[in-house]
Design an enzyme around this catalytic site. Structure first.
Site, PDB file in Angstrom:
ATOM      1  N   LEU A 135      36.118  48.116  37.406  1.00 24.67           N
ATOM      2  CA  LEU A 135      35.928  46.668  37.456  1.00 24.67           C
ATOM      3  C   LEU A 135      37.294  45.985  37.536  1.00 24.67           C
ATOM      4  O   LEU A 135      38.263  46.462  36.939  1.00 24.67           O
ATOM      5  CB  LEU A 135      35.196  46.175  36.201  1.00 24.67           C
ATOM      6  N   ASP A 136      37.360  44.857  38.250  1.00 22.48           N
ATOM      7  CA  ASP A 136      38.582  44.060  38.262  1.00 22.48           C
ATOM      8  C   ASP A 136      38.911  43.584  36.847  1.00 22.48           C
ATOM      9  O   ASP A 136      38.026  43.496  35.986  1.00 22.48           O
ATOM     10  CB  ASP A 136      38.403  42.829  39.159  1.00 22.48           C
ATOM     11  N   ARG A 137      40.165  43.232  36.621  1.00 25.52           N
ATOM     12  CA  ARG A 137      40.609  42.765  35.307  1.00 25.52           C
ATOM     13  C   ARG A 137      39.710  41.641  34.779  1.00 25.52           C
ATOM     14  O   ARG A 137      39.332  41.635  33.608  1.00 25.52           O
ATOM     15  CB  ARG A 137      42.054  42.274  35.398  1.00 25.52           C
ATOM     16  N   THR A 139      36.634  40.800  35.724  1.00 23.97           N
ATOM     17  CA  THR A 139      35.201  41.074  35.754  1.00 23.97           C
ATOM     18  C   THR A 139      34.801  41.718  34.435  1.00 23.97           C
ATOM     19  O   THR A 139      35.442  42.663  33.979  1.00 23.97           O
ATOM     20  CB  THR A 139      34.830  42.001  36.922  1.00 23.97           C
TER      21      THR A 139
END
Length: 292
Positions: A135-137, A139
Site C-alpha cells: 500500500l502507498d504511504r 493509503t
C-alpha cells in the site's frame, strides 16, 4: 527459530521424486528449491535424503528451510502493529495512513517493516519481511504479509488476491458506476507520478458510488489489475481525484493524511490449506465529517 514444513505423501504422489513433488505439488520455485538444497535440508521419515529420492505412500516429507537474510536497512523498531490475523504462514495488518510500508535509503525508520522484524525478533523468528500486497504511504487498510519465502511463493503462484477499496473522492461521480480501462504509464520527467497514456500498461478499475456526501462521494473500488497509483490516476482521470490527493489534482484536506483511500477487504487462498479466507476493515470514521 527457522521454519519447516511437513507433508504426508498420498498414494497418488507415490513414485514421484522429492524434487518433482516440491516443484509440481508444493509449488516451490526453482530459487527456493536451490536455497533449500544449499542451506536447508530435506528429510523423509526423519532421515536426510537427496531431492532425487523417490517417495512412497505415507512417507513423511519434511523440509527445513534455511535462515533468511534480512536487508541491512531492516532495523527492528517497536513500531505499533494492528494485527488482524496471524498464523505460521501469513500476517494480516491494518495499516494506518501516513506510515510507509518499507524503509528506503532516505527513510529508514518508523515503517511497517521495521515493526514487523521487531515483532519477529520478540517471537524468536529469523524471518525477513515478505510484503505481498503493498500500500502507498497514505493509503490505509488491510495488507498481506507472507511470513517466509515459501508462503510468499505459494501466494504468488496460487492466483488472484482479491482487494476491495473505499475511496473518498471529490464531487459526485456520473455515471455512478462503471469500469475504467485507461492504460497507465510513468509520467515523463517524474519517478513518482503516473498518467493515462496510450503507451502505458493495461489498467482496469471497477467502481461504484456507495454514498454521496455534501462535497464528496464514497466509492467502492475493485482492482482488476495492479498498476502503481492505479486508483488515484483513474479517479483523477474521471475528474474526481481522491480527497487530499494533491499529486493528482485535488486540493488539500484536513480529513485525510494525504489521499483518502482505504483497503477494506482482502481475500486470498491460504498457502497451506488452499481455502479462501477473507478479512474486513472499516474506513476511517473521520471521512464522514459533516464538513465534507
Amino acid at each position: 527459530m527457522s521454519y519447516q514444513k511437513e507433508w504426508t505423501i498420498e498414494q497418488k504422489f507415490a513414485g514421484k521424486t522429492v524434487q518433482s513433488f516440491l516443484r509440481e505439488e508444493a509449488l516451490f520455485s526453482r530459487q527456493l528449491l536451490k536455497n533449500v538444497k544449499t542451506g536447508g535440508a530435506v528429510l523423509v521419515n526423519d532421515t536426510a535424503v537427496p531431492i532425487s529420492t523417490t517417495l512412497s505412500a505415507a512417507d513423511r516429507l519434511t523440509v527445513l528451510f534455511p535462515a533468511e537474510v534480512r536487508s541491512k536497512v531492516l532495523i527492528p523498531e517497536p513500531v505499533p502493529l494492528q494485527v488482524v490475523y496471524e498464523d505460521e504462514d501469513v500476517l494480516i495488518l491494518d495499516k494506518p495512513a501516513g506510515m510507509a510500508v518499507s524503509p528506503t535509503a532516505d527513510h529508514r525508520s518508523g515503517t511497517l517493516a521495521n515493526g514487523i522484524v521487531y515483532d519477529y525478533d520478540q517471537k524468536g523468528y529469523d524471518y525477513t519481511v515478505h510484503i505481498v500486497t503493498r500500500l502507498d504511504r497514505d493509503t490505509s487498510g488491510l495488507l498481506l504479509v507472507a511470513k517466509q519465502q515459501y508462503s510468499h511463493g505459494k501466494l504468488s503462484a496460487a492466483g488472484e488476491i482479491k482487494r476491495d477499496y473505499t475511496a473518498l473522492v471529490q464531487g459526485r461521480l456520473s455515471p455512478s458506476s462503471g469500469m475504467i480501462t485507461a492504460p497507465i504509464g510513468r509520467k515523463a520527467g517524474s519517478i513518482i507520478e503516473r498518467e493515462i497514456t496510450p503507451h502505458g500498461k493495461k489498467a482496469v478499475t471497477e467502481y461504484g458510488v456507495t454514498e454521496v456526501l455534501a462535497t464528496a462521494s464514497l466509492v467502492h473500488i475493485r482492482l482488476h489489475t495492479g498498476r502503481t497509483h492505479q486508483i488515484r490516476v483513474h479517479m483523477s482521470y474521471l475528474g474526481h481525484p481522491l480527497v487530499g490527493d494533491t499529486l493528482y489534482g485535488a486540493s488539500g484536506s484536513n480529513i485525510a493524511k494525504g489521499h483518502a483511500l482505504h483497503c477494506h477487504r482482502l481475500a486470498f487462498n491460504h498457502p497451506s490449506t488452499g481455502e479462501e479466507i477473507s478479512f474486513m476493515s472499516a474506513p476511517p470514521q473521520v471521512w464522514w465529517d459533516p464538513e465534507i
